[in-house]
Design a protein around this motif. Sequence first.
Motif, PDB file in Angstrom:
ATOM      1  N   PHE A  75       0.839  -1.188   0.000  1.00 25.69           N
ATOM      2  CA  PHE A  75       0.000   0.000   0.000  1.00 25.69           C
ATOM      3  C   PHE A  75       0.879   1.245   0.000  1.00 25.69           C
ATOM      4  O   PHE A  75       1.983   1.231   0.552  1.00 25.69           O
ATOM      5  N   ASN A  76       0.364   2.348  -0.563  1.00 23.24           N
ATOM      6  CA  ASN A  76       1.054   3.617  -0.364  1.00 23.24           C
ATOM      7  C   ASN A  76       0.521   4.240   0.922  1.00 23.24           C
ATOM      8  O   ASN A  76      -0.404   3.706   1.546  1.00 23.24           O
ATOM      9  N   ALA A  77       1.088   5.346   1.330  1.00 28.18           N
ATOM     10  CA  ALA A  77       0.725   5.973   2.607  1.00 28.18           C
ATOM     11  C   ALA A  77      -0.726   6.446   2.645  1.00 28.18           C
ATOM     12  O   ALA A  77      -1.311   6.549   3.721  1.00 28.18           O
ATOM     13  N   GLU A  78      -1.316   6.695   1.478  1.00 31.52           N
ATOM     14  CA  GLU A  78      -2.706   7.138   1.421  1.00 31.52           C
ATOM     15  C   GLU A  78      -3.682   5.970   1.536  1.00 31.52           C
ATOM     16  O   GLU A  78      -4.891   6.162   1.573  1.00 31.52           O
ATOM     17  N   GLY A  79      -3.160   4.735   1.542  1.00 34.74           N
ATOM     18  CA  GLY A  79      -4.016   3.566   1.665  1.00 34.74           C
ATOM     19  C   GLY A  79      -4.439   2.945   0.348  1.00 34.74           C
ATOM     20  O   GLY A  79      -5.296   2.076   0.314  1.00 34.74           O
ATOM     21  N   THR A  80      -3.819   3.350  -0.740  1.00 38.45           N
ATOM     22  CA  THR A  80      -4.122   2.752  -2.039  1.00 38.45           C
ATOM     23  C   THR A  80      -3.394   1.420  -2.162  1.00 38.45           C
ATOM     24  O   THR A  80      -2.178   1.348  -1.961  1.00 38.45           O
ATOM     25  N   LEU A  81      -4.138   0.374  -2.483  1.00 35.43           N
ATOM     26  CA  LEU A  81      -3.549  -0.940  -2.701  1.00 35.43           C
ATOM     27  C   LEU A  81      -2.791  -0.916  -4.017  1.00 35.43           C
ATOM     28  O   LEU A  81      -3.364  -0.645  -5.073  1.00 35.43           O
ATOM     29  N   LEU A  82      -1.488  -1.200  -3.965  1.00 41.27           N
ATOM     30  CA  LEU A  82      -0.645  -1.157  -5.150  1.00 41.27           C
ATOM     31  C   LEU A  82      -0.518  -2.521  -5.810  1.00 41.27           C
ATOM     32  O   LEU A  82      -0.575  -2.635  -7.034  1.00 41.27           O
ATOM     33  N   SER A  83      -0.315  -3.550  -4.998  1.00 42.84           N
ATOM     34  CA  SER A  83      -0.164  -4.895  -5.540  1.00 42.84           C
ATOM     35  C   SER A  83      -0.282  -5.915  -4.416  1.00 42.84           C
ATOM     36  O   SER A  83      -0.196  -5.573  -3.237  1.00 42.84           O
ATOM     37  N   THR A  84      -0.474  -7.162  -4.829  1.00 43.37           N
ATOM     38  CA  THR A  84      -0.500  -8.266  -3.876  1.00 43.37           C
ATOM     39  C   THR A  84       0.275  -9.434  -4.459  1.00 43.37           C
ATOM     40  O   THR A  84       0.441  -9.545  -5.681  1.00 43.37           O
ATOM     41  N   ARG A  85       0.703 -10.298  -3.571  1.00 42.33           N
ATOM     42  CA  ARG A  85       1.304 -11.551  -4.017  1.00 42.33           C
ATOM     43  C   ARG A  85       0.933 -12.631  -3.014  1.00 42.33           C
ATOM     44  O   ARG A  85       0.725 -12.357  -1.837  1.00 42.33           O
ATOM     45  N   ARG A  86       0.815 -13.839  -3.532  1.00 42.79           N
ATOM     46  CA  ARG A  86       0.557 -14.966  -2.653  1.00 42.79           C
ATOM     47  C   ARG A  86       1.075 -16.227  -3.310  1.00 42.79           C
ATOM     48  O   ARG A  86       1.075 -16.360  -4.537  1.00 42.79           O
ATOM     49  N   TYR A  87       1.540 -17.133  -2.477  1.00 39.12           N
ATOM     50  CA  TYR A  87       1.938 -18.442  -2.963  1.00 39.12           C
ATOM     51  C   TYR A  87       0.671 -19.251  -3.163  1.00 39.12           C
ATOM     52  O   TYR A  87      -0.245 -19.195  -2.336  1.00 39.12           O
ATOM     53  N   ILE A  88       0.610 -19.957  -4.266  1.00 43.81           N
ATOM     54  CA  ILE A  88      -0.551 -20.781  -4.560  1.00 43.81           C
ATOM     55  C   ILE A  88      -0.093 -22.195  -4.888  1.00 43.81           C
ATOM     56  O   ILE A  88       1.086 -22.439  -5.153  1.00 43.81           O
ATOM     57  N   THR A  89      -1.045 -23.109  -4.883  1.00 43.99           N
ATOM     58  CA  THR A  89      -0.743 -24.486  -5.252  1.00 43.99           C
ATOM     59  C   THR A  89      -0.920 -24.657  -6.754  1.00 43.99           C
ATOM     60  O   THR A  89      -1.541 -23.822  -7.429  1.00 43.99           O
ATOM     61  N   GLU A  90      -0.422 -25.747  -7.258  1.00 39.85           N
ATOM     62  CA  GLU A  90      -0.571 -26.067  -8.676  1.00 39.85           C
ATOM     63  C   GLU A  90      -2.046 -26.080  -9.068  1.00 39.85           C
ATOM     64  O   GLU A  90      -2.422 -25.618 -10.145  1.00 39.85           O
ATOM     65  N   ASP A  91      -2.893 -26.586  -8.196  1.00 46.59           N
ATOM     66  CA  ASP A  91      -4.328 -26.656  -8.471  1.00 46.59           C
ATOM     67  C   ASP A  91      -4.980 -25.285  -8.578  1.00 46.59           C
ATOM     68  O   ASP A  91      -6.058 -25.163  -9.159  1.00 46.59           O
ATOM     69  N   GLN A  92      -4.359 -24.257  -8.019  1.00 47.51           N
ATOM     70  CA  GLN A  92      -4.924 -22.915  -8.075  1.00 47.51           C
ATOM     71  C   GLN A  92      -4.504 -22.143  -9.322  1.00 47.51           C
ATOM     72  O   GLN A  92      -5.024 -21.059  -9.575  1.00 47.51           O
ATOM     73  N   LEU A  93      -3.577 -22.687 -10.096  1.00 46.95           N
ATOM     74  CA  LEU A  93      -3.186 -22.034 -11.343  1.00 46.95           C
ATOM     75  C   LEU A  93      -4.326 -22.135 -12.347  1.00 46.95           C
ATOM     76  O   LEU A  93      -5.051 -23.131 -12.375  1.00 46.95           O
ATOM     77  N   PRO A  94      -4.500 -21.117 -13.190  1.00 49.07           N
ATOM     78  CA  PRO A  94      -5.525 -21.212 -14.232  1.00 49.07           C
ATOM     79  C   PRO A  94      -5.253 -22.403 -15.150  1.00 49.07           C
ATOM     80  O   PRO A  94      -4.094 -22.769 -15.394  1.00 49.07           O
ATOM     81  N   LEU A  95      -6.308 -23.013 -15.656  1.00 53.47           N
ATOM     82  CA  LEU A  95      -6.186 -24.183 -16.507  1.00 53.47           C
ATOM     83  C   LEU A  95      -5.289 -23.909 -17.715  1.00 53.47           C
ATOM     84  O   LEU A  95      -4.460 -24.745 -18.091  1.00 53.47           O
ATOM     85  N   ALA A  96      -5.413 -22.739 -18.312  1.00 53.15           N
ATOM     86  CA  ALA A  96      -4.591 -22.400 -19.480  1.00 53.15           C
ATOM     87  C   ALA A  96      -3.113 -22.387 -19.125  1.00 53.15           C
ATOM     88  O   ALA A  96      -2.265 -22.827 -19.915  1.00 53.15           O
ATOM     89  N   VAL A  97      -2.777 -21.925 -17.936  1.00 58.38           N
ATOM     90  CA  VAL A  97      -1.368 -21.862 -17.509  1.00 58.38           C
ATOM     91  C   VAL A  97      -0.826 -23.264 -17.280  1.00 58.38           C
ATOM     92  O   VAL A  97       0.233 -23.627 -17.808  1.00 58.38           O
ATOM     93  N   ILE A  98      -1.518 -24.067 -16.511  1.00 58.46           N
ATOM     94  CA  ILE A  98      -1.026 -25.400 -16.195  1.00 58.46           C
ATOM     95  C   ILE A  98      -0.944 -26.270 -17.443  1.00 58.46           C
ATOM     96  O   ILE A  98       0.004 -27.037 -17.617  1.00 58.46           O
ATOM     97  N   THR A  99      -1.901 -26.128 -18.352  1.00 59.05           N
ATOM     98  CA  THR A  99      -1.885 -26.913 -19.589  1.00 59.05           C
ATOM     99  C   THR A  99      -0.674 -26.569 -20.436  1.00 59.05           C
ATOM    100  O   THR A  99       0.024 -27.457 -20.939  1.00 59.05           O
ATOM    101  N   ARG A 100      -0.396 -25.294 -20.595  1.00 60.83           N
ATOM    102  CA  ARG A 100       0.769 -24.878 -21.399  1.00 60.83           C
ATOM    103  C   ARG A 100       2.085 -25.317 -20.758  1.00 60.83           C
ATOM    104  O   ARG A 100       3.011 -25.717 -21.443  1.00 60.83           O
ATOM    105  N   ILE A 101       2.161 -25.213 -19.436  1.00 62.66           N
ATOM    106  CA  ILE A 101       3.383 -25.645 -18.751  1.00 62.66           C
ATOM    107  C   ILE A 101       3.596 -27.140 -18.958  1.00 62.66           C
ATOM    108  O   ILE A 101       4.712 -27.584 -19.270  1.00 62.66           O
ATOM    109  N   GLN A 102       2.551 -27.929 -18.802  1.00 67.42           N
ATOM    110  CA  GLN A 102       2.677 -29.383 -18.967  1.00 67.42           C
ATOM    111  C   GLN A 102       3.091 -29.753 -20.383  1.00 67.42           C
ATOM    112  O   GLN A 102       3.866 -30.689 -20.581  1.00 67.42           O
ATOM    113  N   LYS A 103       2.591 -29.024 -21.392  1.00 68.36           N
ATOM    114  CA  LYS A 103       2.953 -29.303 -22.784  1.00 68.36           C
ATOM    115  C   LYS A 103       4.385 -28.880 -23.093  1.00 68.36           C
ATOM    116  O   LYS A 103       5.131 -29.604 -23.737  1.00 68.36           O
ATOM    117  N   ARG A 104       4.748 -27.683 -22.645  1.00 72.04           N
ATOM    118  CA  ARG A 104       6.060 -27.144 -22.995  1.00 72.04           C
ATOM    119  C   ARG A 104       7.192 -27.721 -22.143  1.00 72.04           C
ATOM    120  O   ARG A 104       8.323 -27.829 -22.593  1.00 72.04           O
TER     121      ARG A 104
END
Length: 154
Positions: A75-104
């Motif tokens: 956040f900036n000092a005014e309270g505006t959310l700038l970005s977020t990050r979180r660790y996720i599991t393989e199952d939480q990846l979008p289907l398009a992402v996991i499919t391309r990774i598995q193929k490539r």
Amino acid sequence: MKKMFLMLCVAAALTGGSIVQASAAHITETEATARLKEALNRSFANVTKVRWYTDDHKIFTAKFLAGENLVTAYFNAEGTLLSTRRYITEDQLPLAVITRIQKRYPDTWIRTAVEFDAGNVTTYYVTLEGAENWVVVKSDSNGQLSVYQKLKKA
């Protein structure tokens, strides 16, 4: 400035540290202002174990649990959310992402996945382990992959 901030956030996400840790050695835990607390509660529901950090009193890092997920929000000092990050599991990846990774990258397995949101753009950084190297791939929600980093195993 935005690009530099985004790159620092990405570096922090991949190394497991916060943006502040990536950019300064004198990060301190701090008490959040009422404005920051309100912004956090407005942006996220049912957060627990909230800890705030800053090194310059311009960018504030909130680390907390949202359900069972460890989330880092910037956040900036005014309270505006700038970005977020979180660790996720393989199952939480979008289907398009996991499919391309598995193929490539059929001979690798996913070690970590980080979801990074900034300015209505979601990017995934997925660390793959193969027999001889590690590859960090960057992807958008549609599965457009690019190699972010490649490391050879010792």
